[in-house]
Scaffold this motif. Structure first.
Motif, PDB file in Angstrom:
ATOM      1  N   GLN A 233       8.624  -5.426  -4.389  1.00  0.00           N
ATOM      2  CA  GLN A 233       9.669  -5.348  -5.569  1.00  0.00           C
ATOM      3  C   GLN A 233       9.098  -6.164  -6.729  1.00  0.00           C
ATOM      4  N   ASP A 234       9.524  -5.643  -7.998  1.00  0.00           N
ATOM      5  CA  ASP A 234       9.042  -6.324  -9.021  1.00  0.00           C
ATOM      6  C   ASP A 234      10.219  -6.426 -10.142  1.00  0.00           C
ATOM      7  N   VAL A 235       9.659  -6.602 -11.199  1.00  0.00           N
ATOM      8  CA  VAL A 235      10.900  -6.998 -12.234  1.00  0.00           C
ATOM      9  C   VAL A 235      11.820  -5.918 -12.767  1.00  0.00           C
ATOM     10  N   ALA A 236      11.211  -4.505 -12.459  1.00  0.00           N
ATOM     11  CA  ALA A 236      12.280  -3.542 -12.683  1.00  0.00           C
ATOM     12  C   ALA A 236      13.109  -3.096 -11.564  1.00  0.00           C
ATOM     13  N   GLY A 237      12.834  -3.904 -10.348  1.00  0.00           N
ATOM     14  CA  GLY A 237      13.790  -3.601  -8.966  1.00  0.00           C
ATOM     15  C   GLY A 237      13.422  -2.804  -8.250  1.00  0.00           C
ATOM     16  N   ARG A 238      12.355  -2.038  -8.347  1.00  0.00           N
ATOM     17  CA  ARG A 238      11.924  -1.211  -7.363  1.00  0.00           C
ATOM     18  C   ARG A 238      12.146  -1.322  -5.881  1.00  0.00           C
ATOM     19  N   PRO A 239      12.637  -0.461  -5.154  1.00  0.00           N
ATOM     20  CA  PRO A 239      13.303  -0.768  -3.809  1.00  0.00           C
ATOM     21  C   PRO A 239      11.936  -0.679  -2.990  1.00  0.00           C
ATOM     22  N   GLU A 240      12.127  -1.452  -1.846  1.00  0.00           N
ATOM     23  CA  GLU A 240      11.275  -1.247  -0.800  1.00  0.00           C
ATOM     24  C   GLU A 240      11.595  -0.137   0.269  1.00  0.00           C
ATOM     25  N   ILE A 241      10.550   0.678   0.220  1.00  0.00           N
ATOM     26  CA  ILE A 241      10.883   2.117   1.247  1.00  0.00           C
ATOM     27  C   ILE A 241      10.138   1.975   2.567  1.00  0.00           C
ATOM     28  N   THR A 242      10.648   2.240   3.585  1.00  0.00           N
ATOM     29  CA  THR A 242      10.308   1.994   4.851  1.00  0.00           C
ATOM     30  C   THR A 242      10.345   3.424   5.543  1.00  0.00           C
ATOM     31  N   LEU A 243       9.133   3.897   6.167  1.00  0.00           N
ATOM     32  CA  LEU A 243       9.331   5.151   6.913  1.00  0.00           C
ATOM     33  C   LEU A 243       9.449   4.827   8.441  1.00  0.00           C
ATOM     34  N   SER A 244       9.955   5.783   9.322  1.00  0.00           N
ATOM     35  CA  SER A 244       9.946   5.272  10.691  1.00  0.00           C
ATOM     36  C   SER A 244       8.590   5.594  11.294  1.00  0.00           C
ATOM     37  N   LYS A 245       8.281   4.800  12.478  1.00  0.00           N
ATOM     38  CA  LYS A 245       7.079   5.036  13.031  1.00  0.00           C
ATOM     39  C   LYS A 245       6.727   6.289  13.495  1.00  0.00           C
ATOM     40  N   ASP A 246       7.571   7.035  13.686  1.00  0.00           N
ATOM     41  CA  ASP A 246       7.556   8.525  14.138  1.00  0.00           C
ATOM     42  C   ASP A 246       6.885   9.533  13.058  1.00  0.00           C
ATOM     43  N   PHE A 247       6.800   8.909  11.660  1.00  0.00           N
ATOM     44  CA  PHE A 247       6.648   9.783  10.681  1.00  0.00           C
ATOM     45  C   PHE A 247       5.806   9.155   9.587  1.00  0.00           C
ATOM     46  N   GLN A 248       4.609   9.846   9.079  1.00  0.00           N
ATOM     47  CA  GLN A 248       3.607   9.070   8.293  1.00  0.00           C
ATOM     48  C   GLN A 248       3.630   9.836   7.271  1.00  0.00           C
ATOM     49  N   ALA A 249       3.270   9.593   5.887  1.00  0.00           N
ATOM     50  CA  ALA A 249       3.148  10.253   4.723  1.00  0.00           C
ATOM     51  C   ALA A 249       1.738   9.548   4.297  1.00  0.00           C
ATOM     52  N   ASN A 250       0.854  10.143   4.285  1.00  0.00           N
ATOM     53  CA  ASN A 250      -0.520   9.716   3.835  1.00  0.00           C
ATOM     54  C   ASN A 250      -0.877  10.334   2.629  1.00  0.00           C
ATOM     55  N   PHE A 251      -1.116   9.258   1.733  1.00  0.00           N
ATOM     56  CA  PHE A 251      -1.495   9.643   0.398  1.00  0.00           C
ATOM     57  C   PHE A 251      -3.151   9.436   0.196  1.00  0.00           C
TER      58      PHE A 251
END
Length: 216
Positions: free
Chosen positions: A56-74
């Motif tokens: 999280q930063d000064v803009a308040g960006r949310p922390e986003i967590t995906l489940s262990k059963d699903f991956q999004a690989n960038f």
């Protein structure tokens, strides 16, 4: 506005493509300043980059967590220009926020609202709701690659990228039924996104169209 659709995974009886016409407002500006040269060529070399969200930063960006059963690989999600990297970072989290909302069965996710505005937000929520209405979640993985980004002459961010969902599936929470994505070129989509930077420095999605098989 494009009609929201399911992952092709769950759309075998509805649509031939995963996220075709999904996640945002369609009919985006097709002006030359919003086009990226060679966007359909798919010849850009990629390298792995972390998919974990920034803290999280000064803009308040949310922390986003995906489940262990699903991956999004960038892959290749880096740029030497800090301004363009900022667009990539927020564009990545915008997509991850929608995946997380589906997994959490939460169309009204605050994270989705943080990274989307206007008709894009309404369409994103409608798309997420198409999963929650049938009690489906996501499993497997998607690969998000070949990002191309620039800032157009109006100051808006333009981001194109590819999403390969052939290894993703939906799983019904009640029955446990798994529906796999067809292993077809149409299951690899090109996302064409337009973003505006708000007063807190966050690049928010204001327009998104998807092209099935657009990254071939």
């Amino acid at each position: 506005m494009n009609r929201p659709a399911r992952l092709a995974v769950a759309a075998l009886t509805v649509s031939a493509a995963l996220l075709l016409t999904a996640c945002g407002s369609g009919g985006g500006d097709d002006s030359s300043s919003d086009k990226i040269k060679g966007a359909d060529a798919g010849s850009e070399k990629t390298s792995a980059s972390p998919s974990a969200p920034a803290s999280q930063d000064v803009a308040g960006r949310p922390e986003i967590t995906l489940s262990k059963d699903f991956q999004a690989n960038f892959e290749g999600w880096t740029n030497s220009d800090p301004k363009l990297q900022a667009i990539l970072d927020d564009g990545r989290e915008e997509l991850r926020s929608k995946y997380a909302a589906i997994i959490e069965s939460n169309p009204d996710s605050d994270a989705v609202a943080f990274y989307n505005s206007g008709t894009s937000l309404a369409s994103a929520r409608e798309w997420i709701k198409s999963f929650t209405d049938t009690d489906d979640g996501l499993i497997g993985k998607v690969t998000v690659s070949r990002p191309q980004v620039h800032i157009n002459d109006t100051g808006a961010g333009v981001l194109f990228y590819c999403v390969d969902e052939r290894k993703a599936s939906t799983k019904n929470r009640k029955t446990g039924k798994v529906t796999t994505t067809p292993d077809k070129p149409e299951s690899v989509l090109q996302y064409r996104e337009r973003l505006d930077r708000n007063s807190q420095g966050v690049w928010k999605n204001v327009s998104l169209t998807t092209v099935a098989g657009g990254c071939g």
